[in-house]
Motif scaffolding. Structure first.
Motif, PDB file in Angstrom:
ATOM      1  N   LEU A  15     -30.961 -15.999 -22.892  1.00  0.00           N
ATOM      2  CA  LEU A  15     -31.600 -17.245 -22.494  1.00  0.00           C
ATOM      3  C   LEU A  15     -33.090 -17.001 -22.265  1.00  0.00           C
ATOM      4  O   LEU A  15     -33.470 -16.047 -21.587  1.00  0.00           O
ATOM      5  CB  LEU A  15     -30.967 -17.805 -21.218  1.00  0.00           C
ATOM      6  N   ILE A  16     -33.920 -17.853 -22.832  1.00  0.00           N
ATOM      7  CA  ILE A  16     -35.374 -17.717 -22.690  1.00  0.00           C
ATOM      8  C   ILE A  16     -35.918 -18.980 -22.019  1.00  0.00           C
ATOM      9  O   ILE A  16     -35.778 -20.083 -22.562  1.00  0.00           O
ATOM     10  CB  ILE A  16     -36.049 -17.514 -24.054  1.00  0.00           C
ATOM     11  N   THR A  90     -36.887 -17.929 -12.538  1.00  0.00           N
ATOM     12  CA  THR A  90     -35.619 -17.231 -12.355  1.00  0.00           C
ATOM     13  C   THR A  90     -34.489 -17.993 -13.027  1.00  0.00           C
ATOM     14  O   THR A  90     -34.364 -19.208 -12.863  1.00  0.00           O
ATOM     15  CB  THR A  90     -35.304 -17.058 -10.856  1.00  0.00           C
ATOM     16  N   ILE A  91     -33.673 -17.266 -13.801  1.00  0.00           N
ATOM     17  CA  ILE A  91     -32.445 -17.805 -14.385  1.00  0.00           C
ATOM     18  C   ILE A  91     -31.276 -17.250 -13.586  1.00  0.00           C
ATOM     19  O   ILE A  91     -31.167 -16.029 -13.393  1.00  0.00           O
ATOM     20  CB  ILE A  91     -32.308 -17.403 -15.865  1.00  0.00           C
ATOM     21  N   SER A  92     -30.400 -18.113 -13.113  1.00  0.00           N
ATOM     22  CA  SER A  92     -29.245 -17.660 -12.344  1.00  0.00           C
ATOM     23  C   SER A  92     -28.022 -18.483 -12.701  1.00  0.00           C
ATOM     24  O   SER A  92     -28.115 -19.572 -13.264  1.00  0.00           O
ATOM     25  CB  SER A  92     -29.527 -17.757 -10.841  1.00  0.00           C
ATOM     26  N   SER A  93     -26.846 -17.952 -12.346  1.00  0.00           N
ATOM     27  CA  SER A  93     -25.599 -18.665 -12.601  1.00  0.00           C
ATOM     28  C   SER A  93     -24.505 -18.092 -11.716  1.00  0.00           C
ATOM     29  O   SER A  93     -24.458 -16.877 -11.459  1.00  0.00           O
ATOM     30  CB  SER A  93     -25.191 -18.545 -14.077  1.00  0.00           C
ATOM     31  N   THR A  94     -23.590 -18.964 -11.250  1.00  0.00           N
ATOM     32  CA  THR A  94     -22.415 -18.542 -10.494  1.00  0.00           C
ATOM     33  C   THR A  94     -21.189 -18.397 -11.399  1.00  0.00           C
ATOM     34  O   THR A  94     -20.103 -18.092 -10.910  1.00  0.00           O
ATOM     35  CB  THR A  94     -22.105 -19.548  -9.387  1.00  0.00           C
ATOM     36  N   PHE A  95     -21.363 -18.672 -12.676  1.00  0.00           N
ATOM     37  CA  PHE A  95     -20.255 -18.542 -13.629  1.00  0.00           C
ATOM     38  C   PHE A  95     -19.814 -17.076 -13.693  1.00  0.00           C
ATOM     39  O   PHE A  95     -20.675 -16.172 -13.630  1.00  0.00           O
ATOM     40  CB  PHE A  95     -20.734 -19.030 -15.008  1.00  0.00           C
ATOM     41  N   TYR A 103     -28.559 -13.154 -11.678  1.00  0.00           N
ATOM     42  CA  TYR A 103     -29.865 -13.735 -12.014  1.00  0.00           C
ATOM     43  C   TYR A 103     -30.758 -12.725 -12.693  1.00  0.00           C
ATOM     44  O   TYR A 103     -30.605 -11.505 -12.541  1.00  0.00           O
ATOM     45  CB  TYR A 103     -30.546 -14.270 -10.759  1.00  0.00           C
ATOM     46  N   TRP A 104     -31.699 -13.269 -13.464  1.00  0.00           N
ATOM     47  CA  TRP A 104     -32.803 -12.517 -14.036  1.00  0.00           C
ATOM     48  C   TRP A 104     -34.082 -13.257 -13.725  1.00  0.00           C
ATOM     49  O   TRP A 104     -34.126 -14.491 -13.727  1.00  0.00           O
ATOM     50  CB  TRP A 104     -32.657 -12.382 -15.562  1.00  0.00           C
ATOM     51  N   THR A 105     -35.142 -12.508 -13.491  1.00  0.00           N
ATOM     52  CA  THR A 105     -36.454 -13.100 -13.255  1.00  0.00           C
ATOM     53  C   THR A 105     -37.371 -12.759 -14.426  1.00  0.00           C
ATOM     54  O   THR A 105     -37.500 -11.589 -14.809  1.00  0.00           O
ATOM     55  CB  THR A 105     -37.078 -12.593 -11.943  1.00  0.00           C
ATOM     56  N   PHE A 106     -37.983 -13.796 -14.984  1.00  0.00           N
ATOM     57  CA  PHE A 106     -38.860 -13.645 -16.148  1.00  0.00           C
ATOM     58  C   PHE A 106     -40.310 -13.870 -15.730  1.00  0.00           C
ATOM     59  O   PHE A 106     -40.604 -14.808 -14.983  1.00  0.00           O
ATOM     60  CB  PHE A 106     -38.500 -14.653 -17.240  1.00  0.00           C
TER      61      PHE A 106
END
Length: 249
Positions: A15-16, A90-95, A103-106
């Protein structure tokens, strides 16, 4: 645990994110920013993905299909004029099981200018103030003013000016004569504007630019520098940027 962890990390992999600022951002006014996310995975959709900016504002996307881009809008507010940057997202998910958040921080390079806070001042165009700023309209013969009178066709007027209904009742062709309305340029002198301190004068100058630049030529004089009067949105953004960065470089 390992299976759900792998599924969770794969969910946010590929994911970008992207932040797109609006063209106009004013201090102390919420501005709509677009948060866009691209799923580069060819065979795996992503679920329950949240994009979040510094400060906690963000959007949750329930589903992002394979090879699909989607976006949403959030409102961000900045307290001061000048250069600003959103340096990370920040991209995050509880899936998949909602027990853990991955999460990842870009790092991002979303840089923009925050224009001055708008503060309404004296409205240019009335009374003595209009005389001082040269805002009166000049009336001449033309095609863009108000209808002034009906006259006899001289042969020099374009055919579209002929008043066909009245001409049909007369023995000669009649034409409509309009006034030409041309607004005089407005040059805003930052030092001479009323206000309690520099910031208030800048705010009032910004308000004048935004109010008038689409209707008449507007210029700016500040700190010995003069930007000639022009019209149009692009010119207005140039003047607002000059005010936003005044004393901040």
């Amino acid at each position: 645990m390992s299976v759900t962890g792998y599924a969770g990390m794969r969910n946010i992999k590929g994911l970008i994110p992207e932040i797109v600022p609006p063209a106009e951002i004013f201090a102390e006014i919420a501005a709509p920013f677009r948060l866009r996310i691209h799923n580069t995975k060819r065979h795996s959709p992503s679920f329950l993905v949240r994009l979040e900016c510094p400060g906690g504002q963000g959007i949750t996307f329930p589903l992002i299909g394979c090879g699909v881009s989607t976006e949403g809008s959030i409102s961000l507010m900045f307290p001061d004029r000048g250069h600003a940057v959103l340096d990370r997202i920040t991209i995050s998910s509880t899936f998949p099981v909602n027990f853990f958040t991955r999460y990842w921080t870009f790092a991002t390079a979303c840089r923009f200018i925050v224009f001055p806070r708008l503060q309404a001042g004296v409205t240019v165009g009335d009374g003595d103030e209009a005389q001082r700023h040269g805002s009166n309209s000049r009336q001449d013969r033309g095609l863009d003013g108000e209808l002034e009178r009906i006259a006899t066709y001289s042969g020099r007027e374009p055919l579209r000016m002929i008043h066909w209904k009245l001409s049909a009742r007369s023995e000669e062709l009649l034409v409509k004569e309009f006034g030409r309305q041309t607004a005089a340029p407005l040059v805003i002198d930052l030092d001479s504007l009323p206000g309690q301190g520099l910031e208030q004068r800048i705010s009032r100058a910004a308000w004048l630019v935004r109010r008038w630049v689409g209707l008449r030529p507007v210029g700016l004089r500040c700190n010995g520098k003069v930007i000639p009067a022009e019209t149009g949105r692009h010119h207005g953004l140039k003047l607002l940027a000059e005010l936003a960065l005044y004393g901040r470089d």
